[in-house]
Design an enzyme around this catalytic site. Structure first.
Site, PDB file in Angstrom:
ATOM      1  N   TYR A 138       7.954  40.846  15.854  1.00 52.75           N
ATOM      2  CA  TYR A 138       6.807  41.748  15.124  1.00 52.75           C
ATOM      3  C   TYR A 138       6.477  40.756  14.000  1.00 52.75           C
ATOM      4  O   TYR A 138       6.501  39.513  14.287  1.00 52.75           O
ATOM      5  CB  TYR A 138       7.382  42.799  14.419  1.00 52.75           C
ATOM      6  CG  TYR A 138       6.722  43.886  13.819  1.00 52.75           C
ATOM      7  CD1 TYR A 138       5.400  44.101  14.475  1.00 52.75           C
ATOM      8  CD2 TYR A 138       6.970  44.395  12.542  1.00 52.75           C
ATOM      9  CE1 TYR A 138       4.644  45.134  13.683  1.00 52.75           C
ATOM     10  CE2 TYR A 138       6.297  45.344  12.192  1.00 52.75           C
ATOM     11  CZ  TYR A 138       4.964  45.776  12.536  1.00 52.75           C
ATOM     12  OH  TYR A 138       4.163  46.799  12.019  1.00 52.75           O
ATOM     13  N   ARG A 191      -9.073  43.002  13.770  1.00 49.40           N
ATOM     14  CA  ARG A 191      -8.651  42.529  12.472  1.00 49.40           C
ATOM     15  C   ARG A 191      -6.985  42.427  12.677  1.00 49.40           C
ATOM     16  O   ARG A 191      -6.387  43.291  12.301  1.00 49.40           O
ATOM     17  CB  ARG A 191      -8.730  43.544  11.192  1.00 49.40           C
ATOM     18  CG  ARG A 191      -8.451  43.193  10.011  1.00 49.40           C
ATOM     19  CD  ARG A 191      -8.361  44.505   9.282  1.00 49.40           C
ATOM     20  NE  ARG A 191      -7.356  45.400   9.507  1.00 49.40           N
ATOM     21  CZ  ARG A 191      -6.015  45.338   9.084  1.00 49.40           C
ATOM     22  NH1 ARG A 191      -5.764  44.326   8.534  1.00 49.40           N
ATOM     23  NH2 ARG A 191      -5.224  46.134   9.624  1.00 49.40           N
ATOM     24  N   GLU A 281      -4.585  50.458  16.280  1.00 51.30           N
ATOM     25  CA  GLU A 281      -3.811  49.318  15.957  1.00 51.30           C
ATOM     26  C   GLU A 281      -4.799  48.171  15.397  1.00 51.30           C
ATOM     27  O   GLU A 281      -5.726  47.805  16.600  1.00 51.30           O
ATOM     28  CB  GLU A 281      -2.861  48.904  16.650  1.00 51.30           C
ATOM     29  CG  GLU A 281      -1.623  48.051  15.806  1.00 51.30           C
ATOM     30  CD  GLU A 281      -0.893  48.743  14.787  1.00 51.30           C
ATOM     31  OE1 GLU A 281      -0.789  48.047  13.745  1.00 51.30           O
ATOM     32  OE2 GLU A 281      -0.543  49.963  15.283  1.00 51.30           O
ATOM     33  N   ASP A 282      -4.724  47.768  14.245  1.00 53.11           N
ATOM     34  CA  ASP A 282      -5.705  46.428  13.813  1.00 53.11           C
ATOM     35  C   ASP A 282      -7.221  46.703  14.116  1.00 53.11           C
ATOM     36  O   ASP A 282      -7.743  45.493  14.719  1.00 53.11           O
ATOM     37  CB  ASP A 282      -5.095  45.138  14.477  1.00 53.11           C
ATOM     38  CG  ASP A 282      -3.899  44.957  13.649  1.00 53.11           C
ATOM     39  OD1 ASP A 282      -3.485  45.669  12.569  1.00 53.11           O
ATOM     40  OD2 ASP A 282      -3.020  43.931  14.104  1.00 53.11           O
ATOM     41  N   ASN A 446       0.149  40.675   5.374  1.00 52.90           N
ATOM     42  CA  ASN A 446       0.784  39.797   6.560  1.00 52.90           C
ATOM     43  C   ASN A 446      -0.078  38.897   7.013  1.00 52.90           C
ATOM     44  O   ASN A 446      -1.362  39.210   6.961  1.00 52.90           O
ATOM     45  CB  ASN A 446       1.513  40.760   7.423  1.00 52.90           C
ATOM     46  CG  ASN A 446       2.564  41.730   7.001  1.00 52.90           C
ATOM     47  OD1 ASN A 446       3.569  41.179   6.609  1.00 52.90           O
ATOM     48  ND2 ASN A 446       2.669  42.923   7.376  1.00 52.90           N
ATOM     49  N   ASN A 490       8.061  47.629   5.543  1.00 48.93           N
ATOM     50  CA  ASN A 490       7.478  47.253   7.021  1.00 48.93           C
ATOM     51  C   ASN A 490       7.351  48.545   7.629  1.00 48.93           C
ATOM     52  O   ASN A 490       8.107  49.472   7.770  1.00 48.93           O
ATOM     53  CB  ASN A 490       8.828  46.594   7.732  1.00 48.93           C
ATOM     54  CG  ASN A 490       8.418  45.950   9.120  1.00 48.93           C
ATOM     55  OD1 ASN A 490       7.704  46.707   9.627  1.00 48.93           O
ATOM     56  ND2 ASN A 490       8.934  44.750   9.344  1.00 48.93           N
TER      57      ASN A 490
END
Length: 590
Positions: A138, A191, A281-282, A446, A490
């Site tokens: 991760y 992203r 996600e993203d 991150n 996290n």
């Protein structure tokens, strides 16, 4: 096989070439090797698995752990060295090998190779060594893996749905061998973490997230499906990279993009049913909020960047109240970053504040201020703001920079979700500390290079007074003889247990109250011993127990809201959650 055996029985040796083969390999039964390059051949395979194919099936392979009885029963004699070893010894050997690699990306590749050849051993390793291996599978290492995914790509680990598949997405989903899918993690790669547009190479994120769904939340690997939607990329470097594995074109937008996503969401529901969880996600801000709003009422959808991040940060804030003192409404929040993460966190904190203090949501929002790239979000900017920023435009004079905003707003809690590294400067942290005995600083961006400040900077510049948590892991810091262990905010604390709660209750929709329940469940797992070390999150070594408690609270809320379909409700939801979890221990074969 029969032809070969017949030749052997008649005395031919395995080295005798087939007499009529023109350039073909030894015993080229199907003519594959003697065909010219432009001729078509049929890709024959065994119809019944032999011992050899069993060893190459990652779902069932146990390597040297196959017993003597299993080796006889499954035609494995001679295909393995004679020794029989335990799964524990295999784990010990592999961890020793992985620790010898100096470069994190090499460790990542070694783990991905293991996942492809022995699935249970991979998850056993990950569960038993979660604190050591989490940063590898991760953040932060998965970010580097995505950047180099085209070069390290070996075999598919999910589905790639590109613009080429438009009109055929349902057929593409049916190409995936597993039918009972419970969780899909999907990205369009625009992203990725704080690294920007990585296009098709963003597949590393869904793969990594689903590995954690299994290891930390106990979802079966066969029930998880990683998907990348490839609509192109605006990353010039990738467009010019000969090793790039995605569509070499500019990103599709507008109607073309919306139609592809709509077809995808409809196909998912048609193929896997109402209760499959789709985790976005993203995705970039301009798509992330729209997709969540559009499909939140018709599908079981969850955006980890907006909702998962919000839930884990709220949990840290709630836990930190024991160190900070006071109620949630006594604190003032200042965010650097007003994208999907920042506004998502802010909204969930406001919801929790409203719930606890029994005050209107609009009043709770006034305790929360956001700074974006143009400065403090204030009411005079309202007309030019994106829709998701407008609720945070409060009455105040315009302020251009973070330091001035800190001095004017005097927050007790500073949260960074900007994706820009080193923005919590010495001056900012010193200003924050000047009017707070114990400021809470959360540098969430991150990977590590994008973190707003390091743990060492936070503790040194606050003279050891800060309570600090970050998105990426940092080593403990010593300041004036005292060792500070910083927490990691996290998302892996939340989404695996959250997903398990949805799946085990048969939830058909996600509700904000489920997110609040997950946050409260996580905060409740922080012990006095953790607080004494300055931690506002529990250690990851207990993550499966934590996930079971989160799943139980989420499921309870689903039953309470009438959104659960698995009836009747189990008596003990924590015990039920633990019983639902996948175990990576080897099974015995008949």
């Amino acid at each position: 096989m029969e032809s070969t055996m017949k030749d052997l029985r008649e005395g031919a040796t395995v080295l005798d070439p087939k007499t009529n083969a023109s350039g073909g390999g030894v015993e080229d039964v199907y003519g594959e090797d003697c065909a010219t390059e432009d001729q078509l051949v049929t890709p024959w395979t065994f119809s019944v698995a032999s011992g050899y194919s069993l060893l190459r099936d990652p779902h069932h392979n146990k390597g040297l752990a196959f017993t003597e009885k299993e080796r006889d029963a499954h035609y494995l004699r001679g295909l393995l060295p004679p020794t029989v070893v335990s799964q524990q010894l295999q784990e010990k050997k592999l961890m020793k090998n992985i620790r010898q690699y100096q470069v994190p990306l090499q460790k990542y590749m070694a783990l991905m190779d293991l996942q492809e050849r022995n699935q249970r051993l991979f998850y056993k390793l990950l569960i038993d060594n979660v604190e050591e291996l989490l940063p590898i599978v991760y953040t932060p290492t998965v970010g580097e893996a995505c950047q180099k995914y085209g070069s390290i790509f070996r075999r598919p680990q999910g589905l790639y749905i590109s613009l080429k598949e438009k009109g055929k997405i349902l057929e593409v989903l049916k190409n995936w061998p597993q039918r009972s899918i419970q969780v899909i993690v999907v990205t369009d790669g625009e992203r990725i973490l704080g690294l920007g547009d990585l296009g098709c190479q963003g597949m590393g994120i869904p793969v990594g997230k689903l590995a954690l769904y299994t290891a930390l939340g106990g979802l079966r690997p066969s029930a998880c499906l990683p998907i990348t939607i490839d609509v192109g990329t605006n990353n010039e470097q990738l467009l010019n990279d000969e090793f790039y594995i995605g569509l070499k074109q500019r990103r599709a937008t507008g109607q073309e993009y919306a139609e592809l996503l709509h077809e995808f969401m409809a196909a998912v529901k048609k193929n896997y049913g109402e209760k499959v969880l789709v985790q976005f996600e993203d995705f970039a801000n301009h798509n992330a909020f729209d997709l969540l709003a559009r499909y939140g009422t018709s599908h079981l959808v969850f955006n980890d960047d907006i909702q998962g991040t919000a839930s884990v940060v709220l949990a840290g804030v709630v836990a930190a109240l024991k160190l900070l003192g006071g109620e949630l409404t006594n604190h003032t929040f200042l965010f650097l970053g007003a994208g999907e993460a920042g506004t998502g966190i802010a909204e969930l904190i406001a919801l929790e504040m409203s719930k606890r203090a029994k005050i209107p949501l609009e009043e709770a929002r006034k305790k929360i201020w956001l700074v974006d790239s143009r400065g403090l979000i204030v009411s005079s900017r309202k007309e030019s703001l994106q829709h998701f920023k407008k609720p945070w435009a409060h009455e105040h004079e315009p302020i251009r920079d973070l330091l001035s905003a800190v001095k004017a707003i005097k927050p007790t809690i500073l949260i960074g979700s900007s994706g820009v590294g080193r923005t919590f400067t010495k001056e900012v942290i010193e200003a924050l500390t000047s009017f707070n005995e114990k400021p809470l600083i959360m540098a969430l961006s991150n990977p590590t290079s994008q973190s707003e400040c390091t743990a060492e900077e936070a503790y040194n510049w606050s003279k050891g007074r800060a309570i600090f948590a970050s998105g990426s892991p940092f080593d403990p810091v010593e300041y004036e003889g005292k060792v500070f262990a910083s927490g990691q905010a996290n998302n892996a604390y939340i989404f695996p247990g959250f997903g398990l709660g949805l799946v085990m209750s048969g939830a058909i929709r996600v509700h904000d109250e489920m997110l609040l329940a997950a946050s409260e469940a996580l905060a409740a797992q922080v012990t006095e011993e953790n607080f004494e070390k300055g931690l506002i999150y529990p250690p990851f070594s207990n993550i499966r127990k934590i996930s079971a408690h989160i799943a139980a609270k989420v499921a309870a809320k689903a039953y309470e809201l009438g959104l659960a379909s698995h009836l009747p409700r189990p008596q003990d939801l924590v015990k039920h959650a633990e019983g639902c979890m996948y175990s990576p221990i080897y099974r015995n074969f008949r």
